[in-house]
Structure formats: C-alpha cells, structure tokens
Design a protein around this motif. Structure first.
Motif, PDB file in Angstrom:
ATOM      1  N   VAL B 124       0.849  -1.201   0.000  1.00 18.37           N
ATOM      2  CA  VAL B 124       0.000   0.000   0.000  1.00 18.37           C
ATOM      3  C   VAL B 124       0.887   1.254   0.000  1.00 18.37           C
ATOM      4  O   VAL B 124       0.642   2.216  -0.744  1.00 18.37           O
ATOM      5  CB  VAL B 124      -0.940   0.008   1.234  1.00 18.37           C
ATOM      6  N   VAL B 125       1.942   1.225   0.815  1.00 21.29           N
ATOM      7  CA  VAL B 125       2.860   2.374   0.890  1.00 21.29           C
ATOM      8  C   VAL B 125       3.499   2.615  -0.477  1.00 21.29           C
ATOM      9  O   VAL B 125       3.620   3.758  -0.931  1.00 21.29           O
ATOM     10  CB  VAL B 125       3.957   2.109   1.958  1.00 21.29           C
ATOM     11  N   TYR B 126       3.870   1.530  -1.140  1.00 18.85           N
ATOM     12  CA  TYR B 126       4.501   1.664  -2.459  1.00 18.85           C
ATOM     13  C   TYR B 126       3.487   2.170  -3.487  1.00 18.85           C
ATOM     14  O   TYR B 126       3.764   3.111  -4.232  1.00 18.85           O
ATOM     15  CB  TYR B 126       5.062   0.316  -2.888  1.00 18.85           C
ATOM     16  N   ALA B 127       2.306   1.547  -3.505  1.00 15.11           N
ATOM     17  CA  ALA B 127       1.304   1.906  -4.507  1.00 15.11           C
ATOM     18  C   ALA B 127       0.833   3.345  -4.345  1.00 15.11           C
ATOM     19  O   ALA B 127       0.498   4.003  -5.325  1.00 15.11           O
ATOM     20  CB  ALA B 127       0.119   0.947  -4.412  1.00 15.11           C
ATOM     21  N   SER B 128       0.827   3.823  -3.105  1.00 15.44           N
ATOM     22  CA  SER B 128       0.347   5.203  -2.882  1.00 15.44           C
ATOM     23  C   SER B 128       1.466   6.224  -3.092  1.00 15.44           C
ATOM     24  O   SER B 128       1.275   7.409  -2.836  1.00 15.44           O
ATOM     25  CB  SER B 128      -0.197   5.327  -1.459  1.00 15.44           C
ATOM     26  N   ARG B 129       2.629   5.779  -3.546  1.00 11.52           N
ATOM     27  CA  ARG B 129       3.803   6.620  -3.817  1.00 11.52           C
ATOM     28  C   ARG B 129       4.395   7.247  -2.560  1.00 11.52           C
ATOM     29  O   ARG B 129       5.228   8.138  -2.620  1.00 11.52           O
ATOM     30  CB  ARG B 129       3.488   7.700  -4.861  1.00 11.52           C
ATOM     31  N   LEU B 130       3.957   6.780  -1.420  1.00  9.27           N
ATOM     32  CA  LEU B 130       4.518   7.272  -0.158  1.00  9.27           C
ATOM     33  C   LEU B 130       5.994   6.886  -0.054  1.00  9.27           C
ATOM     34  O   LEU B 130       6.818   7.616   0.494  1.00  9.27           O
ATOM     35  CB  LEU B 130       3.726   6.673   1.016  1.00  9.27           C
ATOM     36  N   ALA B 131       6.316   5.722  -0.630  1.00 10.81           N
ATOM     37  CA  ALA B 131       7.708   5.264  -0.602  1.00 10.81           C
ATOM     38  C   ALA B 131       8.600   6.210  -1.393  1.00 10.81           C
ATOM     39  O   ALA B 131       9.732   6.504  -0.977  1.00 10.81           O
ATOM     40  CB  ALA B 131       7.794   3.848  -1.160  1.00 10.81           C
ATOM     41  N   ASP B 132       8.094   6.740  -2.536  1.00 12.12           N
ATOM     42  CA  ASP B 132       8.851   7.712  -3.333  1.00 12.12           C
ATOM     43  C   ASP B 132       9.146   8.955  -2.515  1.00 12.12           C
ATOM     44  O   ASP B 132      10.268   9.450  -2.481  1.00 12.12           O
ATOM     45  CB  ASP B 132       8.025   8.136  -4.558  1.00 12.12           C
ATOM     46  N   VAL B 133       8.090   9.443  -1.868  1.00 12.67           N
ATOM     47  CA  VAL B 133       8.222  10.671  -1.076  1.00 12.67           C
ATOM     48  C   VAL B 133       9.226  10.454   0.055  1.00 12.67           C
ATOM     49  O   VAL B 133      10.095  11.291   0.310  1.00 12.67           O
ATOM     50  CB  VAL B 133       6.841  11.086  -0.498  1.00 12.67           C
ATOM     51  N   LEU B 134       9.123   9.298   0.692  1.00 10.28           N
ATOM     52  CA  LEU B 134      10.010   8.994   1.827  1.00 10.28           C
ATOM     53  C   LEU B 134      11.456   8.914   1.357  1.00 10.28           C
ATOM     54  O   LEU B 134      12.361   9.480   1.988  1.00 10.28           O
ATOM     55  CB  LEU B 134       9.575   7.669   2.461  1.00 10.28           C
ATOM     56  N   GLU B 135      11.680   8.248   0.234  1.00  7.03           N
ATOM     57  CA  GLU B 135      13.053   8.103  -0.255  1.00  7.03           C
ATOM     58  C   GLU B 135      13.637   9.467  -0.604  1.00  7.03           C
ATOM     59  O   GLU B 135      14.777   9.769  -0.273  1.00  7.03           O
ATOM     60  CB  GLU B 135      13.064   7.186  -1.480  1.00  7.03           C
TER      61      GLU B 135
END
Lengths: 201, 264
Positions: B124-135
């Motif tokens: 879910v974190v990856y699909a919601s692009r939260l992982a992009d923002v975090l990185e």
C-alpha cells in the motif's frame, strides 16, 4: 479441584475474586489467599525445582509478595489459580537462574503424590501393579530428578496439580499445541529415563 | 496462621507495601499496543522502500554488475533496509507475544502474521507513492543516506561492461561530454536521434549504454533519462541493450556547441 478453564464462574473463581477484592481493601485479607494456595504452591515449587524445603519456602514467600504487589494487574480472563501459578513459575525460574549451582535436586515430597504420578503415567499399559507406595514414590523422584526442568514441571502440573491443557497453557504462557507436544515428550522422556535406570513400575 | 503467611504479612506491613496502582498496568498495556502499531508502521514503510528499490531494478542487468546472476543479485540487495525490516518484524512479533493473552499463538504464526502485514501494508505504501516521497525526503535531509546511495550508484559505473552513468557537461552535434560517477571525463559519441530522444541538457544525470572505444571515449547505443523523483532511480531503470552497436553519426567538420539539441 474446581477451576475455570472455559471462562465460567465457578464458586472457587468467585471466591478467589472476592479474596482479591478484599485484599485490595485490607492487606490482612491477603492472608486468606496465602493460606489457600500455600500447600499447593509449595508442592509445585518443590517438585518443579527440586529445591530443599527451606529454599522452596523462600521462593514461595517471594511469590506471594509479588502476587500482592501485582493484585491490580490480575487479568480476570484467567483463573486466579492459573495467574498465581504463573507467578510462582516465574519466581522459581528466576531463583534457579540465580542459584544454579547452589542447590541440589532433593525432590522432597509426599509419597502418595509421587506415586499418583506413576499411576497416571502407566495408565496406557492397562496393568495395575500392587507395589509398596514408598518404594514407588522413591523411584518416581529418582526419575524426575533426571528430567529436564520443563518436562518435570509439565508432568507436575498435569498429574500432580491436575491442571488441564488450557490452564497449563495459561501458566506457562505457551500455545496449546506446544503444551500437548511438551507433555507427550515429557512422558516419553520419563519412560525412557526409567528404562535406562532399569526402574520398572 | 502458617509461618509463611505470617512472614509475608509482616513483610507487607514492615515495608508498607501496597499493590501497584491499576494505571501502571493500563499504561504498560497501552505502551505495548503503541509499540506494536509503531513497529508495524515502520515495517510497512521499510517494506514500501524495499519494493520501490526492487521495482526499479532491471533484473536482466544484474548479471552485468556482479559477473553472474547471484553475485549481481547480492550486489543490488538493499541490505540496510532488509536488515531494518527483519529487526522491525522481529520486534513487532515479540511485542505482540508480550500482549496479554497472545502467548496462545505459536511463534511461527505470529512471525508469519508480522511478515504478511508488512508486505500488505508495504504494498500500500509503495502503490500510494509514499515510498517515493520517503526516499526523496531521506535523500534530501540525511547526508549519510545520500552518501550511501552515492556509493551504491558508483557500483553501476562500469564503462568496460558497457554502462556509463554520469552528468552531461556539454552537448555537441554528434557527441557530448559526460562526467561519470567517479569524476572521469568522457566524450560520448551518439547519433542525433538518440540525443534528441533523450532531451539532453547540461547537468542532466543520465545513463549511457554502449561500448568503451578507448580511454575517455564511449560509443552510445542508448541513453536513459533521469526521472523526476528519486536521485538514483534513473540508474535502476536501465534497460540493458543487446549488443547492437549503432554507428555513430558522421562527424561534421565544425561541430557546433549547443546547450540543447533542438527538436526538428
């Protein structure tokens, strides 16, 4: 022994709850809890740890003090009996860790109690032998001494203290399946050890 | 009254012992719940980051970086994140087991549950692009992280094996200058179409795929652009080209220098 293993309120359970409530109001009432559980817990600690009578009493005193300090943390989803045995179990384990080389296994206890253990362990064989109870009890103690702590403890809880699987699971904080496996291994270990010692019951 | 009973009651009176107040136990239970929820959340974020990193890997490229599939796979594993994930999953399972009544579940079920929860929530974190923002946020705010990523990037600096990542310095008609990740200067020969397609601009980070022709000279067969988010992502979006060397465009007599190649 009346216990709560299916969350039903039995007279013993409600009596225990009442004693807890009264002890929280007045510490003197805690004496009734001590009087009620002292013989059973002393027997359990003695058999489980193999400590001398005096050392087992020390562990028991610490157990009761801990029970008193934690009365407000008693979770009523457990029976009070399971909860107090759990604390005794933890205290005994702590004592053994701290004094691993000081005490020798003595396994003092009543002959009838030890003999009853072998009666039950033997029930699979469907053969009842009439032997001198004192001799048999001595043999049981001899075998118990050589078992691993966890095997000795679970045999004591099941066959001397007469707890069911759910209660043992609550006391040892282990899943039911693990209790079943542990008990089966403990029985097997008891039989193998007796065989090695050329002890027949 | 028994001796033990008397002793215990005496100790209680002498030490003025009182039962611990109920709020201590409530507080402890709340702390366990909070720790568990935090561990699961951190596990989800870390899993999201791991998925992000894996999703931007071109798996066919792995054997080039590590001289074989397995060594290559080992090279590109985000060890730090996987280590942290393992730690968090173990912590979540441990805390779960400490919560009242949860000892009834076997260790493996609890551990499996923690892994599955992390994977699902991480997805879910990856699909919601939260992982992009975090990185991106880590890269911008944590110098250590940025440096570690730069070290990882430098592993992809393999001109001998046909990979040349770096920064565009100057663009000309049939070639351009590039500074690679180890600060070496290169003249990269590429045809106009390739340069146009890549929309090259000075200071742009790109990955050139092709062949080293001599020291400081490289013949491009493909150019990959850097994407908007995630500094190293372009390095991990490389599509390895089959050894199809494209002839360089014929050189003009006076190569004109331009900041950007105009589109036709």
């Amino acid at each position: 022994m009346t216990k709560k293993s299916d969350n039903t309120i039995t007279p013993q359970v409600s009596a225990d709850l009442e004693l807890v409530r009264l002890s929280l109001i007045d510490a003197n009432n805690f004496g009734q809890i001590i009087e009620k559980y002292e013989p059973k817990l002393l027997r359990y600690i003695s058999y489980f740890t193999g400590l001398s009578h005096d050392s087992a009493e020390d562990v028991l005193q610490e157990t009761f003090l801990k029970v008193f300090r934690n009365l407000n943390g008693f979770n009523q989803s457990l029976s009070f009996s399971s909860w107090i045995y759990r604390i005794a179990h933890n205290e005994a384990i702590n004592y053994l860790k701290k004094n691993s080389s000081k005490d020798v296994l003595s396994l003092e206890g009543d002959d009838d109690e030890a003999a009853s253990l072998i009666d039950i362990l033997q029930s699979d064989d469907d053969v009842v032998k009439t032997v001198d109870k004192h001799q048999m009890a001595e043999k049981v103690r001899q075998v118990l001494k050589l078992l691993r702590d966890e095997y000795r403890e679970i045999l004591v809880l099941k066959y001397l203290e007469d707890y069911d699987y759910i209660e043992i699971s609550d006391i040892l904080k282990k899943p039911l399946g693990t209790v079943g496996v542990l008990l089966s291994r403990a029985k097997e270990s008891f039989k193998q050890t007796a065989k090695k010692l050329q002890i027949s019951f | 009254m028994s001796k033990i009973s008397q002793n215990v009651l005496d100790k209680i009176k002498e030490g003025d012992l009182k039962p611990k107040p109920r709020w201590v136990f409530v507080f402890w239970n709340v702390m366990l719940i909070v720790s568990f929820v935090l561990a699961i959340l951190v596990g989800a974020l870390v899993t999201g980051l791991v998925i992000l990193k894996f999703s931007h890997l071109e798996w066919g490229f792995i054997r080039v970086i590590g001289d074989g599939v397995l060594p290559g796979f080992w090279e590109v594993l985000p060890i730090m994140w996987l280590g942290l994930l393992l730690l968090v999953v173990l912590m979540a399972s441990q805390v779960f087991e400490m919560m009242e009544g949860n000892y009834k579940y076997s260790h493996w079920i609890v551990l499996g549950g923690a892994v599955v929860s992390s994977l699902v929530l991480g997805g879910v974190v990856y699909a919601s692009r939260l992982a992009d923002v975090l990185e991106n946020s880590l890269r911008v705010n944590l110098n250590v992280y940025e440096e570690m990523e730069a070290m990882t990037e430098r592993r992809w600096n393999l001109p001998e094996k046909g990979l040349l990542p770096g920064k565009v310095v100057e663009i000309r008609a049939g070639d351009f200058e590039l500074e690679d990740l180890r600060d070496n200067d290169w003249v990269v020969t590429a045809n106009l179409e390739m340069i146009r397609r890549a929309h090259l601009q000075p200071n742009q980070m790109i990955m050139v795929i092709g062949e080293k022709t001599s020291d400081g000279e490289f013949l491009a067969t493909d150019i990959k652009e850097k994407r908007a988010m995630g500094g190293t992502r372009m390095l991990k979006k490389i599509v390895i080209q089959k050894k199809k060397i494209v002839s360089p465009v014929p050189k003009v007599d006076e190569p004109e220098t331009t900041s950007e190649v105009k589109k036709p």
